[in-house]
Enzyme design. Structure first.
Site, short mmCIF file in Angstrom:
data_model
loop_
_atom_site.label_atom_id
_atom_site.label_comp_id
_atom_site.label_asym_id
_atom_site.label_seq_id
_atom_site.Cartn_x
_atom_site.Cartn_y
_atom_site.Cartn_z
N ASN A 125 0.93 -0.72 0.38
CA ASN A 125 0.09 -0.13 -0.29
C ASN A 125 0.81 1.18 0.02
O ASN A 125 1.45 1.24 0.65
CB ASN A 125 -0.52 0.09 1.29
CG ASN A 125 -1.89 0.96 1.35
OD1 ASN A 125 -1.81 2.14 0.75
ND2 ASN A 125 -2.14 1.36 2.43
N GLU B 77 -5.84 -4.55 10.40
CA GLU B 77 -4.78 -3.06 10.73
C GLU B 77 -5.31 -2.68 12.03
O GLU B 77 -5.43 -2.20 12.34
CB GLU B 77 -4.60 -2.12 9.58
CG GLU B 77 -3.95 -3.36 8.26
CD GLU B 77 -3.36 -2.39 7.89
OE1 GLU B 77 -2.39 -2.38 6.60
OE2 GLU B 77 -3.81 -1.34 7.26
N GLY C 115 2.69 -1.67 3.95
CA GLY C 115 2.94 0.16 3.79
C GLY C 115 4.41 0.57 2.99
O GLY C 115 5.00 -0.05 2.75
P1 PGA Z 1 3.05 -0.41 7.49
O1 PGA Z 1 1.55 0.67 6.89
O2 PGA Z 1 2.98 -1.30 6.82
O3 PGA Z 1 3.79 0.91 7.20
O4 PGA Z 1 2.93 0.55 8.75
C1 PGA Z 1 0.20 -0.16 7.09
C2 PGA Z 1 -0.83 -0.01 6.44
O5 PGA Z 1 -0.76 0.79 6.17
O6 PGA Z 1 -1.52 -0.66 5.48
#
Ligand code: PGA
Length: 250
Positions: free
Chosen positions: A10, A166, A233
């Site tokens: 993402n 999440e 992310g």
């Molecule tokens: P992150 O984000 O892997 O940077 O923690 C995950 C997301 O928001 O889907």
């Protein structure tokens, strides 16, 4: 029934078109199409056509959509517009959209329905805040988000979607949920789907964990019985770390 694992990046509001092209050209040569998992990335709207053009094995997701098909909604992008570009997936209800842009469960339900009607797979995000986690309210919050965001869908439709659990306290913080917590919460999502839509939907729906997933911890999440993948992310922005994630899950 065996569920195919599904790993999505993402990108959020990152990458120019030239950078998106370089990413796809960096990752694609390492994929054969014979992988046991689906791999893809969610990109900004402005990168979607570049992504689709350069994607051979990788799947492409939009990061949002509007539930209406057209009209006086300045700045919005509809499902038919995403469908025309050729993205096969769309993230909905990400906590950043729920927090900064007032996206509600009712919006998510309408978006999910419209996407499914267009043959686009919704990736529905749910998850509790740190305060809710500390107050022991995770189950209550996640169940309510799922009930609201899946309202009006059929069991068959729910079986086709992807749910991303999440916890908000784990997103972008480096404070990933430990694997037992992630497993328990993904199981909670599956149990909730079972209660609301029955056994077939619960067995079919693919559930991701998201929140500070990195090359170093992805394998332990993937080993959990109710975790079918990850939404990633920060670690999806660089070719090298995304390839490390792919290699850790092959
Ligand atoms: P992150 O984000 O892997 O940077 O923690 C995950 C997301 O928001 O889907």
């Amino acid at each position: 029934m065996a569920r195919k694992p599904v790993i999505f990046g993402n990108w959020k509001m990152n990458k120019l078109r030239s950078e998106a092209e370089a990413f796809f050209q960096g990752v694609e040569p390492h994929l054969t199409g014979e992988e046991k998992a689906d791999y893809g990335v969610g990109t900004p709207f402005t990168c979607l056509d570049v992504a689709v053009k350069n994607a051979k094995v990788l799947k492409v997701a939009a990061e949002n959509c509007n539930e209406k098909d057209s009209g006086a909604y300045t700045g919005e992008v509809s499902v038919p517009m995403i469908q025309e570009i050729g993205a096969g997936y769309c993230i909905i209800g990400h906590s950043e959209r729920r927090t900064y842009y007032a996206e509600t469960d009712a919006h998510c339900a309408a978006k999910a329905k419209r996407l499914l009607d267009a043959g686009i797979v919704p990736i529905l995000c749910v998850g509790e805040t740190e305060a809710e986690y500390d107050a022991g309210k995770t189950a209550e919050v996640v169940k309510a988000e799922l009930a609201g965001s899946l309202a009006g869908l059929t069991a068959e439709e729910v079986g086709k979607i992807i749910i991303a659990y999440e916890p908000i306290w784990a997103i972008g913080t480096g404070k990933s949920a430990d694997k037992q917590t992630a497993q328990d919460c993904c199981k909670l999502c599956r149990d909730t789907v079972r209660d609301l839509f029955g056994e077939d939907a619960a067995e079919a729906v693919r559930i991701q964990y998201g929140g500070s997933v990195k090359p170093i911890n992805i394998a332990e999440y993937m080993a959990c019985p109710d975790i079918d993948g990850a939404l990633i992310g920060g670690a999806s922005l660089k070719v090298d770390s995304f390839l490390e994630i792919i290699n850790a899950t092959k």
